[in-house]
Design an enzyme around this catalytic site. Structure first.
Site, PDB file in Angstrom:
ATOM      1  N   ASP A  10      -4.328  -6.746   5.817  1.00 33.29           N
ATOM      2  CA  ASP A  10      -5.725  -6.306   5.553  1.00 33.29           C
ATOM      3  C   ASP A  10      -6.563  -7.258   5.292  1.00 33.29           C
ATOM      4  O   ASP A  10      -7.775  -7.699   5.802  1.00 33.29           O
ATOM      5  CB  ASP A  10      -5.567  -5.366   4.253  1.00 33.29           C
ATOM      6  N   ASP A  17      -0.766 -17.917   2.076  1.00 31.62           N
ATOM      7  CA  ASP A  17      -1.985 -18.918   1.592  1.00 31.62           C
ATOM      8  C   ASP A  17      -2.122 -19.934   2.627  1.00 31.62           C
ATOM      9  O   ASP A  17      -3.157 -20.256   2.719  1.00 31.62           O
ATOM     10  CB  ASP A  17      -1.408 -19.497   0.307  1.00 31.62           C
ATOM     11  N   TYR A  24       0.797  -1.025  -0.123  1.00 28.45           N
ATOM     12  CA  TYR A  24      -0.201  -0.013   0.062  1.00 28.45           C
ATOM     13  C   TYR A  24       0.661   1.419  -0.072  1.00 28.45           C
ATOM     14  O   TYR A  24       0.306   2.333  -0.185  1.00 28.45           O
ATOM     15  CB  TYR A  24      -0.906  -0.077   1.176  1.00 28.45           C
ATOM     16  N   ASP A  31      -9.906  -9.569   7.709  1.00 28.77           N
ATOM     17  CA  ASP A  31     -11.347  -9.736   7.401  1.00 28.77           C
ATOM     18  C   ASP A  31     -11.709 -11.300   7.672  1.00 28.77           C
ATOM     19  O   ASP A  31     -12.727 -11.579   8.139  1.00 28.77           O
ATOM     20  CB  ASP A  31     -11.641  -9.414   5.893  1.00 28.77           C
ATOM     21  N   LYS A  50       5.274 -14.390   2.163  1.00 31.16           N
ATOM     22  CA  LYS A  50       5.447 -15.354   0.909  1.00 31.16           C
ATOM     23  C   LYS A  50       6.946 -15.075   0.538  1.00 31.16           C
ATOM     24  O   LYS A  50       7.232 -14.800  -0.667  1.00 31.16           O
ATOM     25  CB  LYS A  50       4.409 -14.530  -0.049  1.00 31.16           C
TER      26      LYS A  50
HETATM   27  P1  ATP Z   1     -13.494  -1.593   3.328  1.00 31.35           P
HETATM   28  O1  ATP Z   1     -12.454  -2.267   2.082  1.00 31.35           O
HETATM   29  O2  ATP Z   1     -13.660  -0.144   3.340  1.00 31.35           O
HETATM   30  O3  ATP Z   1     -12.824  -2.200   4.590  1.00 31.35           O
HETATM   31  P2  ATP Z   1     -15.152  -3.808   2.697  1.00 31.35           P
HETATM   32  O4  ATP Z   1     -15.459  -3.722   1.456  1.00 31.35           O
HETATM   33  O5  ATP Z   1     -14.162  -4.539   3.482  1.00 31.35           O
HETATM   34  O6  ATP Z   1     -14.894  -2.261   3.341  1.00 31.35           O
HETATM   35  P3  ATP Z   1     -17.203  -3.488   4.921  1.00 31.35           P
HETATM   36  O7  ATP Z   1     -18.021  -2.186   4.792  1.00 31.35           O
HETATM   37  O8  ATP Z   1     -16.036  -3.838   5.910  1.00 31.35           O
HETATM   38  O9  ATP Z   1     -16.636  -3.890   3.569  1.00 31.35           O
HETATM   39  O10 ATP Z   1     -18.164  -4.658   5.313  1.00 31.35           O
HETATM   40  C1  ATP Z   1     -18.625  -5.748   4.393  1.00 31.35           C
HETATM   41  C2  ATP Z   1     -19.904  -6.335   5.101  1.00 31.35           C
HETATM   42  O11 ATP Z   1     -19.892  -6.710   6.245  1.00 31.35           O
HETATM   43  C3  ATP Z   1     -20.885  -4.972   4.976  1.00 31.35           C
HETATM   44  O12 ATP Z   1     -21.501  -4.948   3.642  1.00 31.35           O
HETATM   45  C4  ATP Z   1     -21.746  -5.424   5.948  1.00 31.35           C
HETATM   46  O13 ATP Z   1     -22.885  -6.044   5.537  1.00 31.35           O
HETATM   47  C5  ATP Z   1     -21.143  -6.279   6.794  1.00 31.35           C
HETATM   48  N1  ATP Z   1     -20.508  -5.305   8.103  1.00 31.35           N
HETATM   49  C6  ATP Z   1     -19.577  -4.742   8.280  1.00 31.35           C
HETATM   50  N2  ATP Z   1     -19.348  -3.970   9.430  1.00 31.35           N
HETATM   51  C7  ATP Z   1     -20.546  -4.125   9.797  1.00 31.35           C
HETATM   52  C8  ATP Z   1     -21.222  -3.545  11.087  1.00 31.35           C
HETATM   53  N3  ATP Z   1     -20.592  -2.889  11.796  1.00 31.35           N
HETATM   54  N4  ATP Z   1     -22.510  -4.025  11.511  1.00 31.35           N
HETATM   55  C9  ATP Z   1     -22.850  -5.011  10.690  1.00 31.35           C
HETATM   56  N5  ATP Z   1     -22.491  -5.406   9.619  1.00 31.35           N
HETATM   57  C10 ATP Z   1     -21.294  -5.104   9.236  1.00 31.35           C
END
Ligand code: ATP
Length: 365
Positions: free
Chosen positions: A251, A227, A140, A255, A195
């Site tokens: 990052d 991976d 990044y 998730d 990696k």
């Molecule tokens: P970024 O790339 O900006 O981190 P992202 O594309 O990873 O964003 P997010 O906005 O983090 O996406 O969230 C993905 C999905 O997870 C959302 O669309 C939502 O449905 C769910 N989500 C995320 N945060 C919450 C929250 N605080 N409460 C409920 N659902 C959430």
């Protein structure tokens, strides 16, 4: 210890304002009438960009830089982009990270009682590790500096510096020393996630990790390729204690880790430099649920508790540390008693969760 701590608050986009307001309310309730925190709001984000053509005004940047800590909801609206295609709503977070040198992104992944784990048979307490994401370089670092040539070719560079890698790896070992070790075996362990078998930059990261590890003979070490890491985080999450990794890998696995403990809404995050601290949940602005009153506020509330913890240590202020503990206990108890938002398969609205947390922290005062 200070009489007053200035907290810069940036609500942002989507569910950002909802979860940020919830966190401020809970912090206020935890500190009561004698609160030494002075919250000051600044505009930034995609919506502000649409209105004014500026995603992060200089006055907001200065306010954040000079504050004792920064609290953020979330930023970004899909489709609100700069001419190069990158999201305007991310300018705020990324500029803070790079210009304030917030190199250590600490993302705890912990399975709470009361939350159903999507992994079969895994119970509360059996997932409890920290992802330490290098936050100032890696892939990044190339943002805004990559090249696109005549529509035929695009290149971004992955940057690793000796200083950058050394300081994040040291931070990982310090975090492991302060921890209780991995849930499965109680071993304090730092996992280097890279990696190194394919790219020189990751082999460089690994070689520096190995050298720094010699300074911490009391901490176990291991190497896992990114991976394989995605598989281990699903199959044996209880093995991990502290995972240190490059910016983009951090990052991505954040998730994944968040999904294993019930979802993005439960994952807090602290981004620390030597002078500044920036606190926001690990999730984005979730535009799909914005304005519905159903956003999960726990991640941002826990990030605010991390802010109080950080300020408490930095300024030797026991009252802030006590408020942080109080908030974490309230979150723990609320989740255990079934106070769950829609993403956690519950029916509690954000406002009701916030009210419940405020009552609990006020009672404990
Ligand atoms: P970024 O790339 O900006 O981190 P992202 O594309 O990873 O964003 P997010 O906005 O983090 O996406 O969230 C993905 C999905 O997870 C959302 O669309 C939502 O449905 C769910 N989500 C995320 N945060 C919450 C929250 N605080 N409460 C409920 N659902 C959430």
């Amino acid at each position: 210890m200070k009489d007053v701590y200035d907290i810069a608050v940036v609500h942002g986009d989507g569910i950002g304002p909802e979860v940020c307001a919830a966190a401020v309310e809970v912090v206020r309730a935890a500190l009561g009438n004698r609160s030494p925190l002075n919250f000051r709001e600044y505009p930034a984000g995609a919506e502000h960009y649409l209105k004014t053509g500026e995603s992060f005004p200089d006055a907001s940047f200065e306010g954040c830089r000079n504050a004792d800590a920064i609290l953020h909801g979330a930023g970004g609206i899909p489709g609100v982009v700069h001419p190069d295609g990158t999201e305007a709503g991310l300018d705020f977070t990324l500029r803070l990270r790079f210009e304030l040198d917030l190199y250590a992104n600490i993302r705890p992944i912990r399975l709470f009682e009361g939350v159903t784990c999507p992994l079969a048979g895994v119970k509360a307490g059996e997932i409890d590790y920290v992802i330490l994401r290098e936050n100032s370089e890696g892939l990044y670092a190339a943002r805004g500096a990559g090249v696109q040539l005549r529509g035929e070719l695009a290149v971004d560079n992955l940057v690793q510096t000796r200083t950058g890698v050394e300081r994040i790896v040291r931070k990982a070992f310090e975090l492991a020393r302060q921890s209780n070790g991995a849930p499965r075996d109680g071993v304090r362990r730092v996992t280097c996630c890279d990696k190194a078998n394919v790219l020189r930059s990751y082999a460089f990261f690994r070689s520096i990790f190995s050298r720094v590890a010699e300074e911490y003979p009391d901490i176990a070490t291991e190497y896992v390729l990114i991976d394989a890491m995605t598989m281990h985080l699903v199959l044996k999450p209880g093995h991990f204690n502290v995972i240190v990794t490059e910016n983009m890998f951090g990052d991505i696995i954040s998730d994944l880790g968040a999904a294993t403990i019930g979802g993005m809404g439960l994952a807090p995050s602290a981004e620390l430099g030597d002078r500044n601290g920036f606190f926001q949940a690990a999730h984005g602005s979730a535009p799909d649920i914005a304005g519905k009153g159903i956003a999960n506020p726990y991640g941002t509330v826990l990030s605010a508790a991390a802010m109080l913890d950080w300020l408490g240590v930095r300024h030797q202020d026991a009252s802030l540390a006590a408020a942080a503990t109080n908030i974490k206990t309230a979150v723990n108890d609320a989740l255990a008693s079934g106070c769950l938002s829609a993403d956690l398969k519950g029916s509690w609205k954000s406002a009701d969760i916030t009210r419940m947390l405020c009552e609990r922290v006020a009672e404990a005062n």
